[in-house]
Design an enzyme around this catalytic site. Sequence first.
Site, PDB file in Angstrom:
ATOM      1  N   GLU A 108      32.531  -4.254 -24.719  1.00 54.08           N
ATOM      2  CA  GLU A 108      32.318  -3.282 -25.792  1.00 54.08           C
ATOM      3  C   GLU A 108      33.675  -2.825 -26.316  1.00 54.08           C
ATOM      4  OE1 GLU A 108      31.167  -1.306 -28.636  1.00 54.08           O
ATOM      5  OE2 GLU A 108      29.504  -2.127 -27.467  1.00 54.08           O
ATOM      6  N   ASP A 157      26.281  -6.387 -34.992  1.00 52.88           N
ATOM      7  CA  ASP A 157      26.493  -5.829 -36.324  1.00 52.88           C
ATOM      8  C   ASP A 157      26.087  -6.869 -37.360  1.00 52.88           C
ATOM      9  OD1 ASP A 157      27.523  -4.829 -38.740  1.00 52.88           O
ATOM     10  OD2 ASP A 157      29.131  -3.767 -37.701  1.00 52.88           O
ATOM     11  N   THR A 254      15.537  -0.468 -25.966  1.00 54.31           N
ATOM     12  CA  THR A 254      16.523   0.586 -26.171  1.00 54.31           C
ATOM     13  C   THR A 254      16.144   1.462 -27.359  1.00 54.31           C
ATOM     14  OG1 THR A 254      17.858  -0.771 -27.648  1.00 54.31           O
ATOM     15  CG2 THR A 254      18.334  -0.925 -25.283  1.00 54.31           C
ATOM     16  N   GLU A 257      16.517  -0.496 -30.600  1.00 57.51           N
ATOM     17  CA  GLU A 257      15.417  -1.400 -30.925  1.00 57.51           C
ATOM     18  C   GLU A 257      14.180  -0.613 -31.366  1.00 57.51           C
ATOM     19  OE1 GLU A 257      12.927  -5.173 -29.023  1.00 57.51           O
ATOM     20  OE2 GLU A 257      14.646  -4.321 -27.949  1.00 57.51           O
TER      21      GLU A 257
END
Length: 275
Positions: A108, A157, A254, A257
Amino acid sequence: MTEKNTVPTSGSTHPHPMHKVLSFVRRSGRLDARLQRAWSNYAGEYLLDINAGEGSLDVREGFAFDAEYVRGTWGNGNPLIVEIGTGQGENIVAAAEAHPETNFLALEVYDPGVAHTLLLAGKRGLGNLRVAQVNAPELFKVMASGVVAEVWTFFPDPWPKKKHHKRRIVQPALAAEVRRALVGGGAWRIATDIEDYALHVHEVMDGLAGWRNAGDITVSLPTGHVGKGNADLAADMPHADFVESSRFDGRVLTNFEKKGLAAGRVIHDFTYRKI
């Protein structure tokens, strides 16, 4: 593991050579007190010290991510799963907790996402998870062949403007590095809730030598690309059938989502296996 527990600040800069096409724009906001504590408390245990320097997202010169490094870092030779773009860490932390027999690496670039992943991992006391704040393509370039069991890229993204499609993380160059790093039969699992990105994945991956689309369902997608602001045009474009995968059971639902589903978007899952 070398400690790396410096808390980032909003004033830090992260220069990159101009020739690189990055799949992200660095937006490192100031961490709140809770995330600052998480960074201070858990970075020494979970955050890998592999960067070229303070604030850099490149891998330091001479670093090698091989079986010896994996065994020294995780303390075993268990299979390794790497997630590109961990976000808040919900998915990979849940997976690591559910599968202690597997090693996990969260990649990340954003400070809040890194800190939140550290927080979740630390609160659960996970010994099989590590985090790296690094540009994923740069790390895969230094990975040894066959060192990774699976790679996950969930909801990257979308870079919706057509002029920015080259910034999408799924590209032939990264696919080549991922394939080399995977064990034989290893999988790159991808998911997106953007129809145009699904078409992009098919265009990049379906024709690449050395990969097999292991999908089990057929979906219909427009055969032309759309950009931000004109996605509604896709419905009137010519469509074709593409093979995709059923929802990956190892991906938790999540908040991100859930928002996509609530907005009426369809989730596209992909499984590409190294052959």
